[in-house]
Design an enzyme around this catalytic site. Structure first.
Site, short mmCIF file in Angstrom:
data_model
loop_
_atom_site.label_atom_id
_atom_site.label_comp_id
_atom_site.label_asym_id
_atom_site.label_seq_id
_atom_site.Cartn_x
_atom_site.Cartn_y
_atom_site.Cartn_z
N GLY A 220 0.76 -1.32 -0.09
CA GLY A 220 0.03 0.11 -0.13
C GLY A 220 0.80 1.16 -0.05
CD GLU A 245 -5.81 -0.30 -4.65
OE1 GLU A 245 -5.71 0.75 -4.48
OE2 GLU A 245 -6.64 -1.15 -4.23
CB VAL A 320 -7.21 5.67 10.55
CG1 VAL A 320 -7.18 6.84 11.56
CG2 VAL A 320 -6.76 6.18 8.95
#
Length: 448
Positions: A220, A245, A320
């Site tokens: 990510g 991705e 988060v």
């Protein structure tokens, strides 16, 4: 067919392209580095004459001209598939909104939805000798956008890298309504990752030893995945693969260190597969005309079936915060929007289904609350009111902070609470135990 002649027939100015946009239209601005520049500026000049124009896009890498007109909310909405800092600021101005969806579902949404795409406009490479414009590093869902759009306007940028792929990474001159030769601005870049923090390095050193030779990687965006990528580049790992991705700079470093061959991949052997790329010029130069790299539609890259078919799939993403029930929030701070669903859940699910696969959710144990000036725990009793559950408590595999890495899969509620508290910052553990007791997810026999 003479494609050069067809090109000349369809060539138009940015102002002529902007004139195709009418009040009430849905206008697609592509994705990330494909966001138009010259046509955007022309539409911004025209926009004060219009009303209720609805734009779609995402991963904005610069502030579009349409955002900078006087009172944009009176004339438009910006509907984002994935939010960033630019779009978060626009939320406060009343014209930007998030469209919640799993990123992998975007191509089908465009093809099946009754919502129109009146005009699609985005940056592309120059046309090749066969009449094709390449989407650059953003195959993503643009093929589906083109299938749905009533009018397609391509804005040619000679600086756009030509990114090879499998399918749906181009549009043909016969499909477009207009060609605008833009001003060839530099491709939008994300700032190079800063030096890894001590926390980043601690987390990286917990995860990298769990990656086997021949593993297939998904990283990510963010400091921790970047630190992990840098550590992989310096490691003794070999024959790694890529199926991700987002293609990020760290993959370039790993590849140039000789760690990536993809020879053990069950799908697309030898190729680094990605839905879109956004990074520095170093990354765009690496992707340009590189047959090792494969730009592919997001419905393929993020499909759980594709991910799970690849052995030893390793997925590494940020969050988060997480609560003691194991619910991961990677999208908001309470009701304050930060990001979007993206593909995190797809990779969490797919990696676990992979033979030997693992997914890791990484976060620092604490953060400094800018409003209160106090240090707070990212491991919370319950998520803050309004926070978004990105990964449900049933799906999370490994959760890592600088204090450890715990496998949450299959644990009972009290085991999960105990595991999470064990990797929380020591200053917050007693408080979390007390809260866990109130939530009836703490056993008195647990070690304190």
């Amino acid at each position: 067919m003479d494609f050069t002649e067809l090109y000349a027939q369809k060539k138009m100015t940015a102002d002529q392209a902007a004139a195709l946009v009418k009040s009430g239209d849905w206008v697609d601005y592509g994705w990330a580095v494909n966001t138009p520049v010259a046509v955007d500026a022309a539409i911004a000049k025209r926009l004060p004459e219009l009303e209720d124009v609805n734009f779609r896009g995402g991963i904005l890498m610069w502030v579009p001209a349409i955002f900078q007109i006087e009172d944009p909310a009176a004339h438009m909405t910006w509907n984002s598939w994935h939010m960033g800092g630019i779009e978060r600021k626009a939320i406060a101005q009343g014209f930007s909104f998030y469209s919640p969806i799993r990123y992998s579902e975007l191509p089908r949404y465009y093809r099946d939805s009754s919502d129109p795409v009146d005009v699609a406009v985005f940056q592309v490479t120059p046309m090749d000798e066969h009449g094709y414009f390449n989407f650059g590093p953003c195959a993503s869902h643009l093929g589906a956008v083109c299938d749905k759009a009533k009018k397609i306007i391509v804005e040619v940028n000679r600086n756009m890298p030509k990114c090879l792929g499998g399918t749906e990474n181009w549009v043909h001159i016969s499909q477009v309504a207009g060609v605008v030769e833009g001003s060839n601005p530099p491709i939008g870049q994300m700032a190079a990752a800063g030096a890894a923090t001590e926390v980043d390095l601690k987390v990286a050193n917990l995860i990298v030893p769990q990656i086997p030779d021949g593993a297939c990687l998904q990283l990510g965006i963010g400091g921790m995945p970047n630190a992990i990528g840098n550590l992989i580049a310096q490691s003794d790992l070999k024959d790694l693969g890529v199926h991700t991705e987002m293609y990020v700079d760290a993959f370039v470093d790993i590849a140039k260190a000789g760690k990536i061959t993809g020879r053990h991949k069950n799908l697309d052997k030898g190729r680094q597969v990605y839905a879109f790329g956004a990074g520095t010029q170093k990354m765009y130069d690496y992707l340009n005309d590189n047959p090792e790299c494969m730009a592919a539609p997001v419905e393929y890259t993020n499909d759980i079936r594709s991910i799970s078919a690849i052995d030893n799939f390793i997925s590494i993403n940020n969050a988060v915060d997480i609560d003691l029930f194991g619910q991961v929030n990677a999208e908001s701070a309470g009701i304050k929007h930060i990001s979007g669903a993206g593909g995190q859940l797809d990779f969490v699910l797919g990696a676990y289904l992979s033979n030997g696969g693992k997914s890791f959710i990484c976060l620092s144990s604490t953060f400094m609350n800018k409003k209160t000036g106090k240090l707070e725990s990212r491991i919370r009793p319950t998520l803050e009111n309004g926070s978004i559950v990105t990964d449900t408590r049933a799906n999370v595999h490994y959760l890592c902070t600088e204090y450890g890495c715990v496998n949450l899969k299959g644990l009972t509620s009290w085991e999960k609470a105990e595991a999470l508290i064990s990797v929380a910052h020591p200053d917050f553990r007693d408080e979390l135990i007390a809260e866990a007791e109130k939530l009836h997810i703490w056993r008195r026999s647990n070690k304190r």
